[in-house]
Structures are given as structure tokens and as C-alpha cells.
Design a protein around this motif. Sequence first.
Motif, PDB file in Angstrom:
ATOM      1  N   CYS A   1      29.668  23.604 -20.616  1.00  0.00           N
ATOM      2  CA  CYS A   1      30.569  22.916 -19.688  1.00  0.00           C
ATOM      3  C   CYS A   1      30.641  21.444 -20.105  1.00  0.00           C
ATOM      4  N   ASP A   2      31.847  20.920 -20.222  1.00  0.00           N
ATOM      5  CA  ASP A   2      31.973  19.551 -20.726  1.00  0.00           C
ATOM      6  C   ASP A   2      32.508  18.559 -19.699  1.00  0.00           C
TER       7      ASP A   2
ATOM      8  N   PHE B   1      18.320  24.406 -12.413  1.00  0.00           N
ATOM      9  CA  PHE B   1      19.591  24.694 -13.076  1.00  0.00           C
ATOM     10  C   PHE B   1      19.601  26.171 -13.435  1.00  0.00           C
ATOM     11  N   ALA B   2      20.538  26.927 -12.844  1.00  0.00           N
ATOM     12  CA  ALA B   2      20.670  28.356 -13.143  1.00  0.00           C
ATOM     13  C   ALA B   2      21.938  28.568 -13.960  1.00  0.00           C
ATOM     14  N   THR B   3      21.812  29.220 -15.093  1.00  0.00           N
ATOM     15  CA  THR B   3      22.976  29.395 -15.946  1.00  0.00           C
ATOM     16  C   THR B   3      23.949  30.424 -15.381  1.00  0.00           C
ATOM     17  N   THR B   4      25.228  30.179 -15.601  1.00  0.00           N
ATOM     18  CA  THR B   4      26.263  31.163 -15.286  1.00  0.00           C
ATOM     19  C   THR B   4      26.732  31.877 -16.553  1.00  0.00           C
ATOM     20  N   ASP B   5      26.096  31.549 -17.685  1.00  0.00           N
ATOM     21  CA  ASP B   5      26.483  32.112 -18.979  1.00  0.00           C
ATOM     22  C   ASP B   5      25.231  32.575 -19.732  1.00  0.00           C
ATOM     23  N   PRO B   6      24.543  33.607 -19.207  1.00  0.00           N
ATOM     24  CA  PRO B   6      23.273  34.017 -19.816  1.00  0.00           C
ATOM     25  C   PRO B   6      23.407  34.561 -21.230  1.00  0.00           C
TER      26      PRO B   6
ATOM     27  N   TYR C   1      25.132  33.241 -23.696  1.00  0.00           N
ATOM     28  CA  TYR C   1      25.050  32.112 -24.638  1.00  0.00           C
ATOM     29  C   TYR C   1      23.839  31.230 -24.343  1.00  0.00           C
ATOM     30  N   ASP C   2      23.582  31.007 -23.072  1.00  0.00           N
ATOM     31  CA  ASP C   2      22.502  30.099 -22.674  1.00  0.00           C
ATOM     32  C   ASP C   2      21.146  30.793 -22.749  1.00  0.00           C
ATOM     33  N   THR C   3      20.589  30.794 -23.948  1.00  0.00           N
ATOM     34  CA  THR C   3      19.253  31.334 -24.136  1.00  0.00           C
ATOM     35  C   THR C   3      18.243  30.383 -23.486  1.00  0.00           C
ATOM     36  N   PRO C   4      17.016  30.841 -23.260  1.00  0.00           N
ATOM     37  CA  PRO C   4      16.014  29.939 -22.693  1.00  0.00           C
ATOM     38  C   PRO C   4      15.862  28.635 -23.472  1.00  0.00           C
ATOM     39  N   GLN C   5      15.907  28.717 -24.806  1.00  0.00           N
ATOM     40  CA  GLN C   5      15.771  27.501 -25.618  1.00  0.00           C
ATOM     41  C   GLN C   5      16.953  26.561 -25.408  1.00  0.00           C
ATOM     42  N   VAL C   6      18.156  27.125 -25.350  1.00  0.00           N
ATOM     43  CA  VAL C   6      19.355  26.312 -25.132  1.00  0.00           C
ATOM     44  C   VAL C   6      19.297  25.636 -23.763  1.00  0.00           C
ATOM     45  N   ILE C   7      18.878  26.383 -22.751  1.00  0.00           N
ATOM     46  CA  ILE C   7      18.775  25.820 -21.406  1.00  0.00           C
ATOM     47  C   ILE C   7      17.733  24.705 -21.356  1.00  0.00           C
TER      48      ILE C   7
ATOM     49  N   GLN D   1      16.640  22.746 -23.752  1.00  0.00           N
ATOM     50  CA  GLN D   1      17.147  21.550 -24.425  1.00  0.00           C
ATOM     51  C   GLN D   1      18.171  20.829 -23.556  1.00  0.00           C
ATOM     52  N   TYR D   2      18.972  21.609 -22.845  1.00  0.00           N
ATOM     53  CA  TYR D   2      20.016  21.043 -22.001  1.00  0.00           C
ATOM     54  C   TYR D   2      19.419  20.280 -20.815  1.00  0.00           C
ATOM     55  N   VAL D   3      18.533  20.918 -20.062  1.00  0.00           N
ATOM     56  CA  VAL D   3      17.988  20.245 -18.874  1.00  0.00           C
ATOM     57  C   VAL D   3      17.097  19.069 -19.256  1.00  0.00           C
ATOM     58  N   ASP D   4      16.438  19.144 -20.400  1.00  0.00           N
ATOM     59  CA  ASP D   4      15.586  18.041 -20.835  1.00  0.00           C
ATOM     60  C   ASP D   4      16.375  16.766 -21.088  1.00  0.00           C
ATOM     61  N   ARG D   5      17.651  16.914 -21.387  1.00  0.00           N
ATOM     62  CA  ARG D   5      18.492  15.731 -21.592  1.00  0.00           C
ATOM     63  C   ARG D   5      18.635  14.928 -20.308  1.00  0.00           C
ATOM     64  N   TYR D   6      18.442  15.583 -19.185  1.00  0.00           N
ATOM     65  CA  TYR D   6      18.607  14.921 -17.900  1.00  0.00           C
ATOM     66  C   TYR D   6      17.266  14.561 -17.267  1.00  0.00           C
ATOM     67  N   ASP D   7      16.356  15.513 -17.223  1.00  0.00           N
ATOM     68  CA  ASP D   7      15.035  15.271 -16.624  1.00  0.00           C
ATOM     69  C   ASP D   7      14.123  16.407 -17.054  1.00  0.00           C
ATOM     70  N   GLN D   8      13.021  16.074 -17.692  1.00  0.00           N
ATOM     71  CA  GLN D   8      12.130  17.099 -18.217  1.00  0.00           C
ATOM     72  C   GLN D   8      11.410  17.878 -17.119  1.00  0.00           C
ATOM     73  N   SER D   9      11.470  17.387 -15.893  1.00  0.00           N
ATOM     74  CA  SER D   9      10.848  18.126 -14.795  1.00  0.00           C
ATOM     75  C   SER D   9      11.794  19.156 -14.181  1.00  0.00           C
ATOM     76  N   PHE D  10      13.068  19.120 -14.560  1.00  0.00           N
ATOM     77  CA  PHE D  10      14.026  20.088 -14.024  1.00  0.00           C
ATOM     78  C   PHE D  10      13.660  21.488 -14.500  1.00  0.00           C
ATOM     79  N   ILE D  11      13.865  22.459 -13.633  1.00  0.00           N
ATOM     80  CA  ILE D  11      13.570  23.851 -13.950  1.00  0.00           C
ATOM     81  C   ILE D  11      14.854  24.546 -14.388  1.00  0.00           C
ATOM     82  N   GLY D  12      14.822  25.192 -15.539  1.00  0.00           N
ATOM     83  CA  GLY D  12      15.971  25.959 -16.011  1.00  0.00           C
ATOM     84  C   GLY D  12      15.675  27.440 -15.883  1.00  0.00           C
ATOM     85  N   VAL D  13      16.639  28.207 -15.347  1.00  0.00           N
ATOM     86  CA  VAL D  13      16.413  29.641 -15.175  1.00  0.00           C
ATOM     87  C   VAL D  13      17.609  30.454 -15.656  1.00  0.00           C
ATOM     88  N   THR D  14      17.297  31.683 -16.046  1.00  0.00           N
ATOM     89  CA  THR D  14      18.313  32.639 -16.462  1.00  0.00           C
ATOM     90  C   THR D  14      17.916  34.006 -15.918  1.00  0.00           C
ATOM     91  N   GLY D  15      18.683  35.006 -16.259  1.00  0.00           N
ATOM     92  CA  GLY D  15      18.403  36.362 -15.800  1.00  0.00           C
ATOM     93  C   GLY D  15      19.553  37.261 -16.181  1.00  0.00           C
TER      94      GLY D  15
END
Length: 200
Positions: free
Chosen positions: A74-75, A104-109, A111-117, A119-133
Motif C-alpha cells: 500500500c503506497d 498490524f494485520a496483513t490483508t495480503d497474506p 505477498y506479505d510473508t512474516p519477513q516482509v511484515i 521489515q515493514y513494521v520495523d520501519r515505523y516502530d520495532q515494538s509493533f506486532i505484525g501478524v498474518t494467517g
Amino acid sequence: MVRRVLAPVLLALLLLLGACGGDDVQAGELHGSVLDPPFDVAGDELQTTDGTPYSLTKDTDKRLTLLFFGYTRCDDVCPAVMANLASAMTRLSDSDRKQVDVVFATTDPAYDTPQVIRQYVDRYDQSFIGVTGSLEQLEDVAGSVAAALGTKQPDGSYQSDAHTTQVTGIDSDDQAPIYWGATTSSAQFAQDIHTLLGKP
């Protein structure tokens, strides 16, 4: 069941965050929209970016969890919301910050692998939790808080550019009594978080 937004109601009746001082909080004092009745959050087992099972009902140990559904490619809206959430965290006192999680929960599982997620959330705050399923799990959780993953395609996947842009607030009783729109500023998020935690 149709949920309706109700502004002139005491927030203390909706948010059971267990803080002293919260009894005097009015919904009209908030920038977010208060829900009456609140949403019951689905407890589907998602996965964090390190593969750990994560449920928004069983594994949220903070008094307030801010949930945002988005996708890393998302841009426009997603980066703005994530940046505002990250900035809001820097505006909080240490005491408030320790009582809040951002998920942050992905709506595009696909493409959004755990590693991609991660890296993405770390750009904003390393304490943010990224989840997929799985799509089914993500659908269940999103549906429980009236969030849309996007436009469903014939193959069962989602066109993520139409996803809901709200941030949902989840309390310690696994209910979502408030949400914010995509235009909420970092200062407004911080003010509401401070209020919701029952601070004077």
C-alpha cells in the motif's frame, strides 16, 4: 448484527480498562468513534512474524491494543496511518506506552510473508506486532470488528487496495468499543489513548 456509533454515552460503560479516573470520561471528548454495543473480537489464532501463535483475545496482555489491517505494498493510506500511530507512541508518557500494543494485520497474506511484515513494521516502530494467517482466519478477525480485507476475487483472494482503513481499539475484556478513521492525527491518537487509559 448491525452496530451503531453512539456519541453521547459514558465511555466508562463501554471501556473496561480498569483505570481509576475513567468514570468521568465522555465519548464526546474523544476523536475516535465510540461503539455501543462494542464489538466482540474474534479469537482466531494468527501468527506473529516469528511464527508464534497470536490471538487478539488470548495473547493481548496490554490494557489497550490498537489494531490496523493493511498491506505492505500500500503506497498511500497505510503508510500515513502507520506513521501517525508510530508518532503517537512517541507522544505518550512511559507509563501510558507500556500499556499499549499496536498490531498490524496483513490483508495480503500471499505477498506479505512474516519477513516482509517484520521489515515493514520495523520501519515505523520495532515494538509493533505484525501478524498474518490464513484468509479465513483474517476474515474472521476483520469481520468481528467490521473491517474489510478488500474486494474478494473469484479465486478467493482479496484485492487489498479496497481494504478498510480504520484503527480499532481493543480493551482488556477482548471487546472493541472504539475506532478511528484514517485521517486521525498522531496528536489525536495520543490524546485519546491518554484519555482511554483513565489519566487526568
